[in-house]
Design a protein around this motif. Sequence first.
Motif, mmCIF file in Angstrom:
data_model
loop_
_atom_site.group_PDB
_atom_site.id
_atom_site.type_symbol
_atom_site.label_atom_id
_atom_site.label_comp_id
_atom_site.label_asym_id
_atom_site.label_seq_id
_atom_site.Cartn_x
_atom_site.Cartn_y
_atom_site.Cartn_z
ATOM 1 N N HIS A 107 -11.936 64.591 35.997
ATOM 2 C CA HIS A 107 -11.877 65.896 35.346
ATOM 3 C C HIS A 107 -11.729 67.029 36.363
ATOM 4 N N SER A 108 -12.251 66.842 37.554
ATOM 5 C CA SER A 108 -12.123 67.869 38.595
ATOM 6 C C SER A 108 -10.672 68.093 38.979
ATOM 7 N N VAL A 109 -9.856 67.058 38.817
ATOM 8 C CA VAL A 109 -8.439 67.161 39.175
ATOM 9 C C VAL A 109 -7.554 67.144 37.935
ATOM 10 N N GLY A 110 -8.104 67.593 36.806
ATOM 11 C CA GLY A 110 -7.311 67.825 35.608
ATOM 12 C C GLY A 110 -6.896 66.603 34.833
ATOM 13 N N MET A 111 -7.470 65.437 35.154
ATOM 14 C CA MET A 111 -6.983 64.207 34.540
ATOM 15 C C MET A 111 -8.078 63.559 33.682
ATOM 16 N N GLY A 112 -8.604 64.342 32.732
ATOM 17 C CA GLY A 112 -9.608 63.807 31.823
ATOM 18 C C GLY A 112 -9.054 62.804 30.838
ATOM 19 N N GLY A 113 -7.751 62.733 30.716
ATOM 20 C CA GLY A 113 -7.083 61.734 29.875
ATOM 21 C C GLY A 113 -5.763 61.384 30.531
ATOM 22 N N ILE A 114 -4.893 60.736 29.799
ATOM 23 C CA ILE A 114 -3.574 60.447 30.345
ATOM 24 C C ILE A 114 -2.691 61.685 30.197
ATOM 25 N N THR A 115 -1.603 61.706 30.924
ATOM 26 C CA THR A 115 -0.744 62.889 30.972
ATOM 27 C C THR A 115 -0.149 63.219 29.607
ATOM 28 N N THR A 119 -4.113 68.854 27.608
ATOM 29 C CA THR A 119 -4.356 70.113 26.915
ATOM 30 C C THR A 119 -4.443 71.226 27.953
ATOM 31 N N ALA A 120 -4.681 72.436 27.489
ATOM 32 C CA ALA A 120 -4.776 73.570 28.406
ATOM 33 C C ALA A 120 -6.124 73.651 29.110
ATOM 34 N N ALA A 121 -7.109 72.870 28.670
ATOM 35 C CA ALA A 121 -8.431 72.905 29.299
ATOM 36 C C ALA A 121 -8.334 72.395 30.737
ATOM 37 N N PRO A 122 -9.024 73.027 31.684
ATOM 38 C CA PRO A 122 -8.884 72.659 33.103
ATOM 39 C C PRO A 122 -9.152 71.189 33.399
ATOM 40 N N GLY A 123 -10.085 70.568 32.703
ATOM 41 C CA GLY A 123 -10.379 69.172 32.978
ATOM 42 C C GLY A 123 -9.408 68.191 32.369
ATOM 43 N N TYR A 124 -8.452 68.695 31.589
ATOM 44 C CA TYR A 124 -7.571 67.813 30.820
ATOM 45 C C TYR A 124 -6.099 68.219 30.903
ATOM 46 N N ASN A 125 -5.733 69.101 31.819
ATOM 47 C CA ASN A 125 -4.372 69.654 31.809
ATOM 48 C C ASN A 125 -3.361 68.811 32.581
#
Length: 791
Positions: A107-115, A119-125
């Motif tokens: 999540h720190s590097v924006g990859m809380g899920g797959i690409t 979403t626009a949220a920082p942990g998931y972008n």
Amino acid sequence: MTSSDPVQRQILPIPDQPHVGLTTYDARDPDTTYPPIRDLRPPAGAPNVLVILLDDVGFGASSAFGGPCQTPNIEKLAAGGLKYNRFHTTALCSPTRQALLTGRNHHSVGMGGITEIATAAPGYNSILPNSCAPLARTLKLNGYSTAQFGKCHEVPVWQTSPMGPFDAWPSGGGGFEYFYGFIGGETNQWYPALYEGTTPVEPQKTPEQGYHLSEDLTTKAIKWIRQQKALMADKPFFTYFAPGATHAPHHVPKEWADKYKGQFDRGWDALREETFARQKQLGVIPADCQLTGRHADIPAWDTITAEMKPILARQMEVYAGFLEHTDHHIGRLIDALQDLEILEDTLIYVIIGDNGASAEGSLQGCFNEMAPLTGFAHLETPEFLTERLDQLGGVEAHNHYAVGWAHAMDTPYQWTKQVASHFGGTRNGTIVHWPKGIQARGEIRSQFHHVIDVAPTILEAAGLPQPTFVNGVQQRPIEGVSMAYCFNDSKAAERRQTQYFEMAGNRGIYHKGWTAVTRHRTPWVTGQVKLAAFDDDVWELYDTSTDWTQARDLAMEHPQKLHELQRLWLIEATKYNVLPLDDRFAERANPEIAGRPQLIKGTRQVLFGGMGRLSESSIVNFKNKSHAITAEVVVPPEGAEGVIVAQGGLTGGWSLYAREGKPKYCYNFYGVNRYTIAGTATIPAGTHQVRMEFAYDGGGLAKGGTVTLYVDGQKSGEGRVEQTEPMVFSADETCDVGFEAGSPVTDDYPTAGGTFSGEVNWVEIAVDKDAEDLDHLISPEERLRLAMALQ
């Protein structure tokens, strides 16, 4: 800067130091002197580094950790190094890979899920912050040669076309000087969608000539390492080898699968027991630990019909052969290092899986994974599967195994890939081999570690500091801890005492031996799924210092301990961008609502001859709608022959092409039915237009339609397509103009690739502007499940 290394390395690139001294007028002047030019090198003693990351391999799959799949080359590395039996990933592909390559939590590097569901949220972008430089860039800027081979699933989905931008691609901005592999979650092992650098390329052989991606990647890696050592012998390398194996489709030469003939006839329940016993014998689990039970959602082997058992057994034979085949090519790579006499001073990580085994193949497995993933599992009846039993693993198939096998491959733990709450989703056996730096041989390390700990370990081994500035941007601290402290000390106190986990709402926390976990969703449950509110999720509590496998839930006995760990999870989640938790479906499937860019919009798109390897996200979507495809072609005197434009492949797709001078259109419905409409008029020599109109029947998703062919505006043929695919043709097949890359939509082409005999000037795809938008009929759960399964 240290006493042994006079170079300042905290700021990267290392600032140039201008010459300070006398500047003479004439170079012949005896006072003319300058320091010699020196190529940048890392500190003395920095080793070569090889990181091998396998795909979708559970803890209980490899024979190195007691599994049924023979991996003698991985075992050989373990015998000369260390086995880590408490090493963890994030439970999913893109997040694990981004965490590995940066040393930060996903999540720190924006990859809380797959690409695909960013979403626009920082942990998931899905966007790597410029304050978190990847390891490869740090090593390159310190004098390492860098190369990546295989899978890259860290590129934001709107940047995956051949036009980039390439900032997130391995050889664009990822820090790798060379890349050979594929962009995305999976690829066909027989017909891969390959890039060399940022340029699409085609395999040099066909499957009939013996092509397989794992062999190709290994050959390219060996060639690159040999060349690097031939030309820069004093310069260490960082090679990241991430084959698509053993992600579905499970493709392997038949002889490898046949080695396991009959070995899985007793089923997955017996296999778990057998694997559990071997794991205890090997010492990779404690002798007193407990085998977790099979969940009620997974059928017992004894309840499987006699008709299905041979099908299911063959699925596992194919998978086992696939993993052993992968190990064979890892052996080739290791042998190359030995031949170059550099194996002793190469730090090797073999991470056996980027998550637990995949339970995304449905409860019965499948011949074409796209069918169950898009709501057409009913096509694959027992009779259908039996007829194709011998084709599993071959070029005709896009197969995946049943959930029961995935669960068995995660022995002795609960759950599977995607379930970040439990060790079945996150615990992956790992080997570390470095004879020059590790005195121990064949030992086990049980310190708790996470994939974010690999990057700081490599930096420590290389004698390099974590950079404070990279390209002028201040860097956030690496969140991993080096594992080097326990390389030569099996009893060293573990330095990772806390680690959070989260994926798709499944959450967990490890702290000083205790784990608190909650499973929010089940990977293989399909259709309209009503999820509990996050606050209503049921938490479990385990003391893993006495309960290695998370088998005995202590939540009722220790409610205060559970509360403490739940609070700690929330603190860690806040610290590392996990919040807000997001289990939305329709919103994440819709780019506009999710807040991510969309590459192609509107109802019209023009392509040009020679364009190819265009992913489905690069093409205007016309599924479930009336549409027309118009092409301007230049036909040579000898006549029109070959592909004008095609999309998809064996798993499904369509092709507009010419055969014996006349237009034809083929619609491939999941490889089950191919509807072919032939024109009657010959396309004359010279410049002409060929047009296909598809009049969709309407009335819902996946309906049929009437196809009409035209040459220069004159009707040339008409026919029916009785059913269409509603969501996606493939995770890896592409759209191509004037040829067809990848596997063929139809076998009606006269030559491989079906290259058009003349020129295709342009192709226009136009969707009926008045067509009813039926996308809302695709269940949100199906959209998200499809995206998650294809990572």
